[in-house]
Design a protein around this motif. Structure first.
Motif, PDB file in Angstrom:
ATOM      1  N   SER A  33     -19.981  -5.026  36.047  1.00 48.56           N
ATOM      2  CA  SER A  33     -20.523  -5.221  34.714  1.00 48.56           C
ATOM      3  C   SER A  33     -19.757  -6.361  34.071  1.00 48.56           C
ATOM      4  O   SER A  33     -18.594  -6.561  34.344  1.00 48.56           O
ATOM      5  CB  SER A  33     -20.344  -3.954  33.875  1.00 48.56           C
ATOM      6  N   ALA A  34     -20.405  -7.098  33.206  1.00 51.54           N
ATOM      7  CA  ALA A  34     -19.719  -8.254  32.629  1.00 51.54           C
ATOM      8  C   ALA A  34     -20.230  -8.534  31.236  1.00 51.54           C
ATOM      9  O   ALA A  34     -20.906  -7.738  30.633  1.00 51.54           O
ATOM     10  CB  ALA A  34     -19.894  -9.464  33.533  1.00 51.54           C
ATOM     11  N   GLY A  89     -25.204  -4.100  31.460  1.00 47.71           N
ATOM     12  CA  GLY A  89     -25.741  -2.844  30.941  1.00 47.71           C
ATOM     13  C   GLY A  89     -26.309  -1.949  32.009  1.00 47.71           C
ATOM     14  O   GLY A  89     -25.764  -1.824  33.103  1.00 47.71           O
ATOM     15  N   TRP A  90     -27.427  -1.295  31.680  1.00 46.78           N
ATOM     16  CA  TRP A  90     -28.135  -0.368  32.568  1.00 46.78           C
ATOM     17  C   TRP A  90     -27.273   0.794  33.010  1.00 46.78           C
ATOM     18  O   TRP A  90     -27.549   1.421  34.024  1.00 46.78           O
ATOM     19  CB  TRP A  90     -28.732  -1.104  33.778  1.00 46.78           C
ATOM     20  N   SER A 133     -15.636  -3.352  36.895  1.00 45.39           N
ATOM     21  CA  SER A 133     -16.373  -3.038  35.667  1.00 45.39           C
ATOM     22  C   SER A 133     -15.584  -3.485  34.445  1.00 45.39           C
ATOM     23  O   SER A 133     -14.367  -3.336  34.380  1.00 45.39           O
ATOM     24  CB  SER A 133     -16.690  -1.545  35.594  1.00 45.39           C
ATOM     25  N   LEU A 134     -16.315  -4.029  33.486  1.00 42.32           N
ATOM     26  CA  LEU A 134     -15.723  -4.622  32.291  1.00 42.32           C
ATOM     27  C   LEU A 134     -16.440  -4.090  31.056  1.00 42.32           C
ATOM     28  O   LEU A 134     -17.669  -4.065  31.019  1.00 42.32           O
ATOM     29  CB  LEU A 134     -15.883  -6.146  32.373  1.00 42.32           C
ATOM     30  N   PHE A 135     -15.672  -3.661  30.067  1.00 35.05           N
ATOM     31  CA  PHE A 135     -16.239  -3.216  28.796  1.00 35.05           C
ATOM     32  C   PHE A 135     -15.795  -4.196  27.716  1.00 35.05           C
ATOM     33  O   PHE A 135     -14.597  -4.391  27.493  1.00 35.05           O
ATOM     34  CB  PHE A 135     -15.756  -1.803  28.452  1.00 35.05           C
ATOM     35  N   ASN A 150     -13.262   4.591  32.147  1.00 33.58           N
ATOM     36  CA  ASN A 150     -14.433   4.367  32.996  1.00 33.58           C
ATOM     37  C   ASN A 150     -14.535   2.932  33.503  1.00 33.58           C
ATOM     38  O   ASN A 150     -15.411   2.634  34.310  1.00 33.58           O
ATOM     39  CB  ASN A 150     -15.720   4.708  32.222  1.00 33.58           C
ATOM     40  N   TYR A 151     -13.660   2.056  33.025  1.00 36.98           N
ATOM     41  CA  TYR A 151     -13.756   0.632  33.350  1.00 36.98           C
ATOM     42  C   TYR A 151     -12.452   0.123  33.951  1.00 36.98           C
ATOM     43  O   TYR A 151     -11.378   0.657  33.672  1.00 36.98           O
ATOM     44  CB  TYR A 151     -14.067  -0.180  32.079  1.00 36.98           C
ATOM     45  N   HIS A 152     -12.554  -0.939  34.733  1.00 35.50           N
ATOM     46  CA  HIS A 152     -11.344  -1.576  35.245  1.00 35.50           C
ATOM     47  C   HIS A 152     -10.618  -2.346  34.147  1.00 35.50           C
ATOM     48  O   HIS A 152      -9.407  -2.438  34.136  1.00 35.50           O
ATOM     49  CB  HIS A 152     -11.698  -2.541  36.387  1.00 35.50           C
ATOM     50  N   LEU A 153     -11.405  -2.914  33.226  1.00 32.16           N
ATOM     51  CA  LEU A 153     -10.836  -3.754  32.173  1.00 32.16           C
ATOM     52  C   LEU A 153     -11.658  -3.615  30.904  1.00 32.16           C
ATOM     53  O   LEU A 153     -12.888  -3.579  30.958  1.00 32.16           O
ATOM     54  CB  LEU A 153     -10.853  -5.226  32.633  1.00 32.16           C
TER      55      LEU A 153
END
Length: 196
Positions: free
Chosen positions: A2-3, A98-99, A113-115, A167-170
């Motif tokens: 995710s980005a 998203g999604w 994954s990125l938030f 839930n995210y790596h970063l």
């Protein structure tokens, strides 16, 4: 993966960028137009039913009520979009926007994954600058309603908390630097991760 809301990272890495393609494919498979699917995406029907109940459009002497949306449940739509997303990522290395990708895609060593988040004030001013809201009060309402809706939808469909850092790596505060500089930081982290 995710980005951010820009294909910059996908372009630099030479990866497929997945965003509205899922909408178009879901619409084709449901046999309806993209706008119908877009109107239902990332929403919980009961929330919108309450918000939109009793609203009509048009002049007082000729009210217009839009036709009902295609009859499929939020769960059916989410499952169809997830199925499409999984098909795409099984064939391509991708940047997914998203999604609920972080909650539905299978984990693997190359996944990242990125938030992205930012303080409310920064987001309000950005919303006004981009023309999404006419003033700060409207921008604040828009952002808070959108965040609340997204949290409910994400939790209902995936069982995960949308904004939980675990839930995210970063997680990245997009107010810190220009997007170009933030993209470079993310790219550097990805390169370091691939070397390990």
């Amino acid at each position: 993966m995710s980005a951010t809301k820009t294909p910059r990272i996908a372009t630099r890495l030479g990866l497929k960028y997945v965003d509205r393609e899922v909408l178009h494919l879901a619409a084709q498979e449901f046999g309806c137009d993209t706008e119908t699917v877009a109107a239902r995406t990332e929403r919980i029907s009961s929330f919108w039913s309450r918000v939109l109940s009793g609203l009509t459009f048009g002049a007082p002497d000729g009210t217009y009520t839009p036709p009902p949306l295609r009859d499929f449940s939020d769960r059916e739509l989410f499952d169809k979009q997830t199925e499409i997303l999984k098909r795409i990522v099984s064939k391509h290395d991708c940047v997914v926007i998203g999604w609920a990708g972080v909650g539905v895609l299978p984990r693997h060593p190359r996944m990242f994954s990125l938030f992205c988040h930012a303080p409310l004030r920064f987001r309000m001013l950005r919303s006004i600058q981009l023309g999404y809201a006419p003033n700060e009060a409207a921008a604040q309402r828009l952002i808070q309603e959108s965040d609340e809706m997204r949290k409910k939808y994400f939790a209902a469909m995936t069982g995960y908390e949308w904004d939980c850092a675990e839930n995210y790596h970063l997680t990245l505060d997009t107010s810190l630097l220009p997007l170009e500089a933030l993209a470079e930081i993310v790219l550097d982290i990805l390169k370091q991760k691939q070397m390990n």
